[in-house]
Motif scaffolding. Sequence first.
Motif, PDB file in Angstrom:
ATOM      1  N   MET A 159      11.014 -79.410 -36.302  1.00  0.00           N
ATOM      2  CA  MET A 159       9.530 -79.460 -36.995  1.00  0.00           C
ATOM      3  C   MET A 159       8.464 -80.484 -36.248  1.00  0.00           C
ATOM      4  SD  MET A 159      11.017 -78.859 -40.774  1.00  0.00           S
ATOM      5  CE  MET A 159      12.344 -79.916 -40.215  1.00  0.00           C
ATOM      6  N   ALA A 160       7.270 -80.183 -36.770  1.00  0.00           N
ATOM      7  CA  ALA A 160       6.331 -81.439 -36.825  1.00  0.00           C
ATOM      8  C   ALA A 160       5.028 -81.116 -37.438  1.00  0.00           C
ATOM      9  CB  ALA A 160       5.832 -80.673 -35.076  1.00  0.00           C
ATOM     10  N   THR A 161       4.961 -82.489 -37.616  1.00  0.00           N
ATOM     11  CA  THR A 161       3.969 -83.335 -38.536  1.00  0.00           C
ATOM     12  C   THR A 161       2.316 -83.316 -37.664  1.00  0.00           C
ATOM     13  OG1 THR A 161       5.144 -84.462 -39.803  1.00  0.00           O
ATOM     14  CG2 THR A 161       2.867 -85.133 -40.060  1.00  0.00           C
ATOM     15  N   ILE A 162       1.694 -82.748 -38.188  1.00  0.00           N
ATOM     16  CA  ILE A 162      -0.389 -82.705 -37.936  1.00  0.00           C
ATOM     17  C   ILE A 162      -0.535 -83.565 -38.425  1.00  0.00           C
ATOM     18  CG2 ILE A 162      -2.054 -80.528 -36.148  1.00  0.00           C
ATOM     19  CD1 ILE A 162       0.499 -79.189 -37.506  1.00  0.00           C
ATOM     20  N   LEU A 201      -8.182 -77.660 -29.949  1.00  0.00           N
ATOM     21  CA  LEU A 201      -7.796 -78.727 -30.310  1.00  0.00           C
ATOM     22  C   LEU A 201      -6.812 -79.274 -29.816  1.00  0.00           C
ATOM     23  CD1 LEU A 201     -11.757 -80.307 -31.734  1.00  0.00           C
ATOM     24  CD2 LEU A 201     -10.746 -79.694 -29.525  1.00  0.00           C
ATOM     25  N   LEU A 202      -6.182 -78.852 -30.649  1.00  0.00           N
ATOM     26  CA  LEU A 202      -4.312 -79.164 -31.198  1.00  0.00           C
ATOM     27  C   LEU A 202      -3.701 -78.919 -30.157  1.00  0.00           C
ATOM     28  CD1 LEU A 202      -2.438 -80.033 -32.652  1.00  0.00           C
ATOM     29  CD2 LEU A 202      -2.128 -78.208 -34.311  1.00  0.00           C
ATOM     30  N   ALA A 203      -3.553 -77.748 -29.236  1.00  0.00           N
ATOM     31  CA  ALA A 203      -3.274 -76.788 -28.435  1.00  0.00           C
ATOM     32  C   ALA A 203      -3.811 -78.131 -27.009  1.00  0.00           C
ATOM     33  CB  ALA A 203      -3.684 -75.858 -28.394  1.00  0.00           C
ATOM     34  N   GLY A 204      -4.383 -78.378 -27.202  1.00  0.00           N
ATOM     35  CA  GLY A 204      -4.761 -78.962 -26.015  1.00  0.00           C
ATOM     36  C   GLY A 204      -5.846 -78.208 -24.820  1.00  0.00           C
ATOM     37  N   PHE A 205      -6.242 -77.260 -25.281  1.00  0.00           N
ATOM     38  CA  PHE A 205      -7.560 -76.088 -24.414  1.00  0.00           C
ATOM     39  C   PHE A 205      -8.577 -77.304 -24.694  1.00  0.00           C
ATOM     40  CE2 PHE A 205      -4.134 -72.687 -26.248  1.00  0.00           C
ATOM     41  CZ  PHE A 205      -3.382 -72.975 -25.191  1.00  0.00           C
ATOM     42  N   ASP A 206      -9.371 -77.254 -25.696  1.00  0.00           N
ATOM     43  CA  ASP A 206     -10.494 -78.163 -25.525  1.00  0.00           C
ATOM     44  C   ASP A 206     -10.184 -79.921 -26.109  1.00  0.00           C
ATOM     45  OD1 ASP A 206     -12.450 -76.313 -25.004  1.00  0.00           O
ATOM     46  OD2 ASP A 206     -12.311 -75.309 -26.479  1.00  0.00           O
ATOM     47  N   VAL A 207     -11.158 -80.790 -25.139  1.00  0.00           N
ATOM     48  CA  VAL A 207     -11.276 -81.713 -26.420  1.00  0.00           C
ATOM     49  C   VAL A 207     -12.054 -82.172 -27.224  1.00  0.00           C
ATOM     50  CG1 VAL A 207      -9.907 -82.783 -24.377  1.00  0.00           C
ATOM     51  CG2 VAL A 207     -12.715 -82.690 -24.516  1.00  0.00           C
ATOM     52  N   PRO A 208     -11.695 -82.757 -28.195  1.00  0.00           N
ATOM     53  CA  PRO A 208     -12.878 -83.163 -29.259  1.00  0.00           C
ATOM     54  C   PRO A 208     -13.339 -84.513 -28.409  1.00  0.00           C
ATOM     55  CG  PRO A 208     -11.438 -85.136 -30.043  1.00  0.00           C
ATOM     56  CD  PRO A 208     -10.393 -83.932 -28.389  1.00  0.00           C
ATOM     57  N   ASP A 209     -15.113 -84.508 -29.087  1.00  0.00           N
ATOM     58  CA  ASP A 209     -16.372 -85.372 -29.292  1.00  0.00           C
ATOM     59  C   ASP A 209     -15.426 -87.407 -29.457  1.00  0.00           C
ATOM     60  OD1 ASP A 209     -17.392 -82.806 -28.006  1.00  0.00           O
ATOM     61  OD2 ASP A 209     -18.839 -83.475 -29.756  1.00  0.00           O
ATOM     62  N   SER A 210     -14.444 -87.326 -30.577  1.00  0.00           N
ATOM     63  CA  SER A 210     -14.386 -88.596 -31.361  1.00  0.00           C
ATOM     64  C   SER A 210     -12.769 -88.286 -32.308  1.00  0.00           C
ATOM     65  CB  SER A 210     -15.280 -88.670 -31.810  1.00  0.00           C
ATOM     66  OG  SER A 210     -16.039 -88.104 -33.280  1.00  0.00           O
ATOM     67  N   GLY A 211     -12.418 -89.059 -32.628  1.00  0.00           N
ATOM     68  CA  GLY A 211     -11.285 -88.712 -33.569  1.00  0.00           C
ATOM     69  C   GLY A 211     -10.216 -89.128 -32.262  1.00  0.00           C
ATOM     70  N   ARG A 212      -8.663 -88.630 -33.452  1.00  0.00           N
ATOM     71  CA  ARG A 212      -7.475 -88.875 -32.397  1.00  0.00           C
ATOM     72  C   ARG A 212      -7.168 -87.746 -33.756  1.00  0.00           C
ATOM     73  NH1 ARG A 212      -3.862 -93.453 -32.441  1.00  0.00           N
ATOM     74  NH2 ARG A 212      -3.635 -92.941 -34.625  1.00  0.00           N
ATOM     75  N   ILE A 213      -5.903 -87.224 -32.772  1.00  0.00           N
ATOM     76  CA  ILE A 213      -4.808 -85.707 -33.051  1.00  0.00           C
ATOM     77  C   ILE A 213      -3.695 -86.384 -32.818  1.00  0.00           C
ATOM     78  CG2 ILE A 213      -3.774 -83.509 -32.699  1.00  0.00           C
ATOM     79  CD1 ILE A 213      -6.467 -83.463 -31.717  1.00  0.00           C
ATOM     80  N   LEU A 214      -2.604 -86.221 -33.854  1.00  0.00           N
ATOM     81  CA  LEU A 214      -1.526 -86.888 -33.566  1.00  0.00           C
ATOM     82  C   LEU A 214      -0.343 -85.414 -34.155  1.00  0.00           C
ATOM     83  CD1 LEU A 214      -2.783 -89.323 -34.682  1.00  0.00           C
ATOM     84  CD2 LEU A 214      -0.623 -90.304 -34.508  1.00  0.00           C
ATOM     85  N   ILE A 215       0.810 -85.088 -33.398  1.00  0.00           N
ATOM     86  CA  ILE A 215       1.971 -84.783 -33.661  1.00  0.00           C
ATOM     87  C   ILE A 215       3.086 -85.103 -33.744  1.00  0.00           C
ATOM     88  CG2 ILE A 215       2.986 -82.790 -32.839  1.00  0.00           C
ATOM     89  CD1 ILE A 215       0.965 -81.553 -31.304  1.00  0.00           C
ATOM     90  N   ASP A 216       3.245 -85.560 -34.370  1.00  0.00           N
ATOM     91  CA  ASP A 216       5.502 -86.307 -34.555  1.00  0.00           C
ATOM     92  C   ASP A 216       4.741 -87.295 -34.648  1.00  0.00           C
ATOM     93  OD1 ASP A 216       6.936 -84.866 -36.648  1.00  0.00           O
ATOM     94  OD2 ASP A 216       8.371 -84.241 -34.715  1.00  0.00           O
ATOM     95  N   GLY A 217       3.866 -88.168 -34.850  1.00  0.00           N
ATOM     96  CA  GLY A 217       3.518 -89.303 -34.709  1.00  0.00           C
ATOM     97  C   GLY A 217       3.078 -89.880 -33.101  1.00  0.00           C
ATOM     98  N   ARG A 218       2.814 -88.924 -32.785  1.00  0.00           N
ATOM     99  CA  ARG A 218       2.903 -88.991 -30.700  1.00  0.00           C
ATOM    100  C   ARG A 218       1.330 -88.877 -30.940  1.00  0.00           C
ATOM    101  NH1 ARG A 218       4.396 -84.950 -26.039  1.00  0.00           N
ATOM    102  NH2 ARG A 218       3.318 -86.164 -24.167  1.00  0.00           N
ATOM    103  N   VAL A 219       0.546 -89.607 -30.167  1.00  0.00           N
ATOM    104  CA  VAL A 219      -0.929 -89.410 -29.811  1.00  0.00           C
ATOM    105  C   VAL A 219      -1.273 -88.115 -28.895  1.00  0.00           C
ATOM    106  CG1 VAL A 219      -3.850 -90.080 -29.337  1.00  0.00           C
ATOM    107  CG2 VAL A 219      -1.105 -91.823 -30.678  1.00  0.00           C
TER     108      VAL A 219
END
Length: 358
Positions: free
Chosen positions: A1-4, A48-66
Amino acid sequence: MATIIFENISKKFGTNQVLQNLNLTVEHGECFTLFGPSGCGKTVLLRLLAGFDVPDSGRILIDGRVVTDAANHTDIPPDQRDLGVVFQDYAVWPHMTVFDNIGYPLKLAGKSKAEIHQSVMETVALVNLTGLEQRLPSQLSGGQQQRVALARALIARPTLMLLDEPLNNLDANLREEMRFEIKELQKKLGITILYVTHDQEIGLAISDRLAIMDKQGCIRQIGTPWEIYEQPENEQVFRFMGLANFLPVTHHADRHQIGEGQQILNWPGLPAESGKVGCRPSDIILSRDGDGLTGKIVRASFLGPVMDYMIDIDGTTLRTEISTHEALSNQLMFAEQETCQVTFHELHWFANDVSLRG
């Protein structure tokens, strides 16, 4: 399982600001659905979550990993994010058998033939494709092809699944069948699912929680399916989730009148101001006499198991349905132009995009 976790995510394409400072958390093991009109940024967020695009600003974490951080130029490749993705167009390779389609990610990862065979057969059984391993996609139904796509995304046993309108191309019966299978898979595997759709039935049926997005890419409400449907925080959420009826209400001399007419709406908890009340078709109670608002049947449609009525009340129309059996039993088979009395099980108050549950 993963936290997003999405933190202050913004994304622009040219001059089009799709997402701006969006924040969202999807918990371990949830089936979380993003709802919203076309162009609101649902699929962009998924990409953005899948990594196919990148955001202009901000962060995405999956299970605490940036996995993405625009400020630090962090961008973990898609194949290192421990996720599977399924799109609406299946994207199965037409020249490969079911077995080869499903096993392809493991082949790319350099797994042995024995490992691939064992994993593929286990996954084939998981998605109910046993016996079809050597068929080509052209020999499969739409539902079977979608199962192949699901199996291929599941073969590496990711902790997170991203589903972008995966059932859109299926007919109504297959959509219903597949939505239950997806929910069962999630329970069985204990994975987190982020699901993008505009199909309300699917979202309500499979979601633990869901978010409603507006055209500007802002989240208007997050909650369980029951909370979103029964306790909308604003008019936009109410309009988006199912068929919505509205009656304009004018407050005058301590009374609430319907529109420009003289009929009084007696409902507890209405504020001393003008606005509108909203209701679902199922909230309307029809009768031939008694208390309530007087309306006129302007359209009566027999739809087999239900009668569908459009009712005019002082220039405003409402839609409601009543089971044909109930209509026959209670003398509620109205003809067009007949009058009726309308009361309500429930009303929601809306004024300046603020709602008060009645």
